[in-house]
Scaffold this motif. Structure first.
Motif, PDB file in Angstrom:
ATOM      1  N   LEU A  66      -0.324   5.302  -1.223  1.00 52.20           N
ATOM      2  CA  LEU A  66      -1.306   5.671  -0.200  1.00 52.20           C
ATOM      3  C   LEU A  66      -0.613   6.377   0.966  1.00 52.20           C
ATOM      4  CD1 LEU A  66      -3.562   2.473  -0.009  1.00 52.20           C
ATOM      5  CD2 LEU A  66      -3.998   4.584  -1.255  1.00 52.20           C
ATOM      6  N   GLY A  67      -1.365   7.206   1.665  1.00 54.84           N
ATOM      7  CA  GLY A  67      -0.829   7.909   2.825  1.00 54.84           C
ATOM      8  C   GLY A  67      -0.560   6.945   3.976  1.00 54.84           C
TER       9      GLY A  67
ATOM     10  N   PHE B 104       0.821  -1.211   0.000  1.00 50.21           N
ATOM     11  CA  PHE B 104       0.000   0.000   0.000  1.00 50.21           C
ATOM     12  C   PHE B 104       0.860   1.269   0.000  1.00 50.21           C
ATOM     13  CE2 PHE B 104      -3.323  -2.782   2.184  1.00 50.21           C
ATOM     14  CZ  PHE B 104      -3.991  -3.023   0.987  1.00 50.21           C
ATOM     15  N   SER B 105       1.988   1.222   0.717  1.00 51.06           N
ATOM     16  CA  SER B 105       2.878   2.379   0.770  1.00 51.06           C
ATOM     17  C   SER B 105       3.497   2.643  -0.598  1.00 51.06           C
ATOM     18  CB  SER B 105       3.973   2.147   1.808  1.00 51.06           C
ATOM     19  OG  SER B 105       4.835   3.256   1.882  1.00 51.06           O
TER      20      SER B 105
ATOM     21  N   LEU C 139      -5.493   0.008   6.232  1.00 50.07           N
ATOM     22  CA  LEU C 139      -5.772  -1.085   5.286  1.00 50.07           C
ATOM     23  C   LEU C 139      -4.946  -2.334   5.584  1.00 50.07           C
ATOM     24  CD1 LEU C 139      -6.108   0.921   1.942  1.00 50.07           C
ATOM     25  CD2 LEU C 139      -7.932  -0.188   3.262  1.00 50.07           C
TER      26      LEU C 139
ATOM     27  N   ALA D 121      -3.817   5.677   5.797  1.00 46.89           N
ATOM     28  CA  ALA D 121      -4.537   4.703   4.965  1.00 46.89           C
ATOM     29  C   ALA D 121      -3.783   3.385   4.895  1.00 46.89           C
ATOM     30  CB  ALA D 121      -4.760   5.268   3.560  1.00 46.89           C
ATOM     31  N   THR D 122      -2.470   3.474   4.801  1.00 46.72           N
ATOM     32  CA  THR D 122      -1.638   2.262   4.743  1.00 46.72           C
ATOM     33  C   THR D 122      -1.769   1.449   6.023  1.00 46.72           C
ATOM     34  OG1 THR D 122      -0.045   3.309   3.256  1.00 46.72           O
ATOM     35  CG2 THR D 122       0.725   1.404   4.494  1.00 46.72           C
TER      36      THR D 122
END
Length: 199
Positions: free
Chosen positions: A89-90, A84-85, A97, A93-94
């Protein structure tokens, strides 16, 4: 810009520190489970996933807080965070999620191990529990242990057809109700007719 890049790299580094060692532990655990080492007292947390059943035996229970689940969660959490990173994504959020994904996979793995253990345990029969159980003659049982017949009895929650002999003077014919008095060699039941005690 440099400070922001350093912060991002430090953030990703935490996920790498979690992902690599927990993935190695997860791989070792999977190998140990398939080889048969990960049973009681192994890497899966021993008997902390067991409940006491109605008949006094330990039965598998659905447990979330075990060593196996701890390792699974952090392995998934680590790799999900890296993914995710890198997707842009911020940080919030990372983290959110990757935590959700880790919990989902943890629940799936827990459910799979629970049902696999239940299936394995359901095939294990303790013949000694048949003592005192009543059943019905399925195939006639010759008198005085001169041969074997079969009886249908409910044992450990399942209806089973088991070999049986008797010390009775007469043949016990199909359909008669019997009680198991003992278990003799090779798991053969020693039975007698119910009406003998009732008479």
């Amino acid at each position: 810009m440099i400070d922001w890049l350093t912060e991002v790299l430090a953030f990703d580094r935490v996920y790498w520190y979690l992902a690599i060692p927990f993935t190695v532990l997860l791989a070792i655990q999977l190998v140990a489970t398939f080889v048969g080492i990960g049973g009681e007292g192994g890497l899966d947390g021993g008997e902390d996933g067991l409940d006491l059943g109605e008949d006094g035996d330990f039965e598998p229970g659905f447990q979330l807080f075990t060593v196996r689940n701890f390792i699974t969660f952090f392995a998934v959490f680590g790799w999900a965070g890296i993914t995710f990173s890198n997707a842009g994504l911020g940080q919030f959020a990372t983290i959110l999620l990757s935590t959700i994904l880790g919990i989902i996979v943890l629940l799936i793995v827990s459910a799979l191990f629970y049902f696999i253990t239940k299936l394995a345990d359901s095939g294990t029969m303790d013949i000694q529990r048949a003592k005192g159980v009543t059943g019905e003659v399925y195939l006639r049982i010759p008198a005085k242990r001169k041969g074997m017949g079969k009886v249908s009895i409910k044992l450990q929650g399942s209806l089973r057809e088991l070999d049986a002999m008797t010390d009775e003077d007469d043949v016990i014919t199909t359909g008669n109700m019997v009680v198991v008095k003992d278990v003799i060699s090779n798991g053969i039941l020693l039975v007698e007719k119910m009406n003998k005690e009732d008479a």
